[in-house]
Design a protein around this motif. Structure first.
Motif, PDB file in Angstrom:
ATOM      1  N   LEU A 254       0.820  -1.308  -0.086  1.00  0.00           N
ATOM      2  CA  LEU A 254      -0.180  -0.010   0.081  1.00  0.00           C
ATOM      3  C   LEU A 254       0.968   1.160   0.134  1.00  0.00           C
ATOM      4  O   LEU A 254       2.131   1.030   0.276  1.00  0.00           O
ATOM      5  CB  LEU A 254      -1.168   0.208   1.134  1.00  0.00           C
ATOM      6  CG  LEU A 254      -2.205  -0.707   1.191  1.00  0.00           C
ATOM      7  CD1 LEU A 254      -2.154  -2.133   0.806  1.00  0.00           C
ATOM      8  CD2 LEU A 254      -3.291  -0.360   2.147  1.00  0.00           C
TER       9      LEU A 254
ATOM     10  N   THR B 170      -4.287   5.775   0.069  1.00  0.00           N
ATOM     11  CA  THR B 170      -3.527   4.360   0.410  1.00  0.00           C
ATOM     12  C   THR B 170      -3.357   3.704  -0.915  1.00  0.00           C
ATOM     13  O   THR B 170      -2.458   3.039  -0.800  1.00  0.00           O
ATOM     14  CB  THR B 170      -4.352   3.421   1.194  1.00  0.00           C
ATOM     15  OG1 THR B 170      -5.492   2.947   0.254  1.00  0.00           O
ATOM     16  CG2 THR B 170      -5.030   4.133   2.327  1.00  0.00           C
TER      17      THR B 170
ATOM     18  N   CYS C 128       0.160   4.519   1.688  1.00  0.00           N
ATOM     19  CA  CYS C 128      -0.589   5.030   2.677  1.00  0.00           C
ATOM     20  C   CYS C 128       0.181   6.541   3.004  1.00  0.00           C
ATOM     21  O   CYS C 128       1.465   6.429   3.505  1.00  0.00           O
ATOM     22  CB  CYS C 128      -0.662   4.469   4.068  1.00  0.00           C
ATOM     23  SG  CYS C 128      -1.756   2.997   3.942  1.00  0.00           S
ATOM     24  N   ARG C 129      -0.406   7.509   2.624  1.00  0.00           N
ATOM     25  CA  ARG C 129       0.261   8.820   3.187  1.00  0.00           C
ATOM     26  C   ARG C 129       0.670   9.002   4.557  1.00  0.00           C
ATOM     27  O   ARG C 129       1.281  10.192   4.904  1.00  0.00           O
ATOM     28  CB  ARG C 129      -0.658  10.017   2.425  1.00  0.00           C
ATOM     29  CG  ARG C 129      -0.705   9.853   0.828  1.00  0.00           C
ATOM     30  CD  ARG C 129      -1.581  11.095   0.255  1.00  0.00           C
ATOM     31  NE  ARG C 129      -1.328  12.499   0.476  1.00  0.00           N
ATOM     32  CZ  ARG C 129      -0.331  13.153   0.060  1.00  0.00           C
ATOM     33  NH1 ARG C 129       0.343  12.485  -0.714  1.00  0.00           N
ATOM     34  NH2 ARG C 129      -0.133  14.352   0.699  1.00  0.00           N
TER      35      ARG C 129
ATOM     36  N   ALA D 148      -2.736  -5.153   6.206  1.00  0.00           N
ATOM     37  CA  ALA D 148      -3.863  -4.300   5.593  1.00  0.00           C
ATOM     38  C   ALA D 148      -4.951  -5.250   4.933  1.00  0.00           C
ATOM     39  O   ALA D 148      -6.015  -4.559   4.543  1.00  0.00           O
ATOM     40  CB  ALA D 148      -3.393  -3.124   4.645  1.00  0.00           C
TER      41      ALA D 148
ATOM     42  N   TYR E  16      -9.401   5.323   0.129  1.00  0.00           N
ATOM     43  CA  TYR E  16      -8.437   3.963  -0.128  1.00  0.00           C
ATOM     44  C   TYR E  16      -7.732   4.561  -1.463  1.00  0.00           C
ATOM     45  O   TYR E  16      -6.499   4.380  -1.397  1.00  0.00           O
ATOM     46  CB  TYR E  16      -9.326   2.833  -0.370  1.00  0.00           C
ATOM     47  CG  TYR E  16      -9.030   1.908   0.984  1.00  0.00           C
ATOM     48  CD1 TYR E  16      -8.064   1.127   1.002  1.00  0.00           C
ATOM     49  CD2 TYR E  16     -10.038   2.015   1.887  1.00  0.00           C
ATOM     50  CE1 TYR E  16      -7.888   0.365   2.237  1.00  0.00           C
ATOM     51  CE2 TYR E  16      -9.898   0.985   3.165  1.00  0.00           C
ATOM     52  CZ  TYR E  16      -8.868   0.388   3.353  1.00  0.00           C
ATOM     53  OH  TYR E  16      -8.835  -0.404   4.510  1.00  0.00           O
TER      54      TYR E  16
ATOM     55  N   CYS F  27       1.364   6.873   6.660  1.00  0.00           N
ATOM     56  CA  CYS F  27       2.068   5.349   7.400  1.00  0.00           C
ATOM     57  C   CYS F  27       2.829   6.153   8.457  1.00  0.00           C
ATOM     58  O   CYS F  27       3.637   6.984   8.592  1.00  0.00           O
ATOM     59  CB  CYS F  27       3.220   4.980   6.252  1.00  0.00           C
ATOM     60  SG  CYS F  27       3.926   3.355   6.762  1.00  0.00           S
TER      61      CYS F  27
ATOM     62  N   LYS G 293      -8.769   0.977   6.743  1.00  0.00           N
ATOM     63  CA  LYS G 293      -8.203   2.114   6.890  1.00  0.00           C
ATOM     64  C   LYS G 293      -9.238   3.279   6.957  1.00  0.00           C
ATOM     65  O   LYS G 293      -8.867   4.324   7.310  1.00  0.00           O
ATOM     66  CB  LYS G 293      -7.115   2.508   5.975  1.00  0.00           C
ATOM     67  CG  LYS G 293      -5.971   1.523   6.340  1.00  0.00           C
ATOM     68  CD  LYS G 293      -4.864   1.491   5.118  1.00  0.00           C
ATOM     69  CE  LYS G 293      -3.800   0.496   5.780  1.00  0.00           C
ATOM     70  NZ  LYS G 293      -2.856   0.914   6.703  1.00  0.00           N
TER      71      LYS G 293
END
Ligand code: SF4
Length: 368
Positions: free
Chosen positions: A100, A207, A102-103, A173, A203, A105, A196
């Motif tokens: 993934l 992500t 994810c911004r 995830a 998403y 994280c 999330k």
């Protein structure tokens, strides 16, 4: 199927790689990795989005088998799993990369690393199982980054651990295709799945993944023997609106039932979302209230001091079966076989003897 460990080979650069099974050749000459819904289509030498699976010699290999970013003994509540061998220590480790993007994280130094920078530690599955046993761990956890991308290594470790009576935990995830998912979870005893947000838009934008594939994994797990809990990191202004939370909890109720534990944990500004403030405790309490109102029976707040929000209440008599403060068990009133000490009602989860006494310690360890 041939076990990947029988296919070890060492490349000219000294890296050990293993062959993998979930891929196929395309008519245009590329090879597609089928492990996760990203379905990376690779030319010779290219790596997938996760960076650790690579096309090499006209097949897909895993480049991080046997290597780790480090090892720690954690409380099982930190995964978080509140209904799985409570209070016990878990040998925890991760590798590098992630499927993934994810911004927000919270482990980006590991998940976004290029393997050489971070994979300083190494251990075979057997070494890890021996170490977990020696340190008194009841389980081993694939965490810090998503085990989906190093499934061959994780499955071999799980098998080595099972042979010694140690359970395997995946923190994931849940972004995985059906065939590898079925193979992977045959080796896993418990999981925490990050849900999330309850929004396709979230998403896709934040992500670079898809919500429906994660929901598929949750529905799949419901039909297995794997004990699993769900976590949502609440990010102010992004996934914490009442409406989205209600829809999420209604979905969980309808598809997984009232007994799946749900954790709402606090975000701290990190990686590419440093401009977003930390989650206020009131947001966690609001989300918990929405989930309880929806009918979920085991809803917890995380990453905060909130004994009320971290208490397991017996559905039978309303007694406090477990009171926690962060990862500490403050009081514990569940029998060795998982029943409320007050009324005998079964508390869903995996229990085997008295609670552990590991506490909140986080102990970095070296696996020699
Ligand atoms: S596991 Fe990695 S290489 Fe395979 S499809 Fe997913 S991101 Fe791509």
């Amino acid at each position: 199927m041939q076990r990947p460990t029988e296919l070890w080979r060492t490349r000219l650069d000294g890296m050990a790689v293993v062959a993998t099974a979930h891929w196929h050749r395309l008519e245009d000459g590329r090879v597609q990795c089928d492990v996760c819904p990203r379905n990376c289509r690779l030319h010779e030498g290219q790596r997938g989005f996760c960076f650790v699976r690579q096309r090499e010699g006209d097949e897909i290999v895993l480049t991080t088998y046997g290597r780790s970013s480090g090892f720690c003994v954690d409380p099982i509540e930190k995964k978080p799993l509140n209904h799985f061998l409570p209070g016990t220590p878990v040998l925890s480790f991760g590798t590098a990369g992630c499927n993934l993007g994810c911004r927000f994280c919270q482990n980006w130094d590991i998940s976004k690393s290029r393997e050489i920078d971070t994979l300083g530690a190494s251990a075979s599955p057997e070494q890890l199982a021996v170490a977990a046993e020696r340190m008194g761990c009841r389980s081993i956890a694939f965490t810090y980054n998503d085990p989906v991308i190093f499934m061959e290594y994780a499955m071999d470790i799980a098998d080595a651990c099972r042979a010694r009576g140690i359970k395997a935990v995946a923190v994931s995830a849940g972004y995985m295709n059906p065939a590898p998912r079925e193979e992977f979870y045959r080796h896993i005893d418990a999981a925490n799945i990050d849900l999330k947000a309850f929004s396709e838009q979230f998403y896709q934008k934040i992500t670079f993944a898809k919500l429906d594939k994660v929901l598929d994994t949750l529905s799949y797990l419901r039909g297995t023997d794997v004990w699993f809990e769900v976590t949502t990191l609440l990010i102010p202004g992004h996934n914490d609106g009442d409406d989205k939370l209600r829809r999420q909890c209604d979905w969980l109720m309808e598809h997984l039932g009232p007994d799946v534990p749900l954790h709402f944990s606090a975000f701290h500004p990190d990686f590419k979302m440093r401009d977003v403030p930390p989650t206020p405790p009131a947001t966690l309490s609001r989300a918990r209230r929405i989930a309880l109102d929806a009918g979920l029976r085991f809803v917890y707040t995380g990453n905060v001091h909130d004994p009320g929000g971290q208490t397991t209440t017996c559905p039978g008599c309303g007694a406090a079966a477990v009171v926690r403060d962060w990862y500490d068990l403050v009081s514990y009133a569940i029998t060795d076989d998982g029943r409320c000490e007050s009324c005998g009602h079964a508390i869903p989860g995996v229990y085997d003897g008295p609670a552990g006494a590991w506490g909140r310690r986080r102990l970095p360890v070296t696996i020699a």
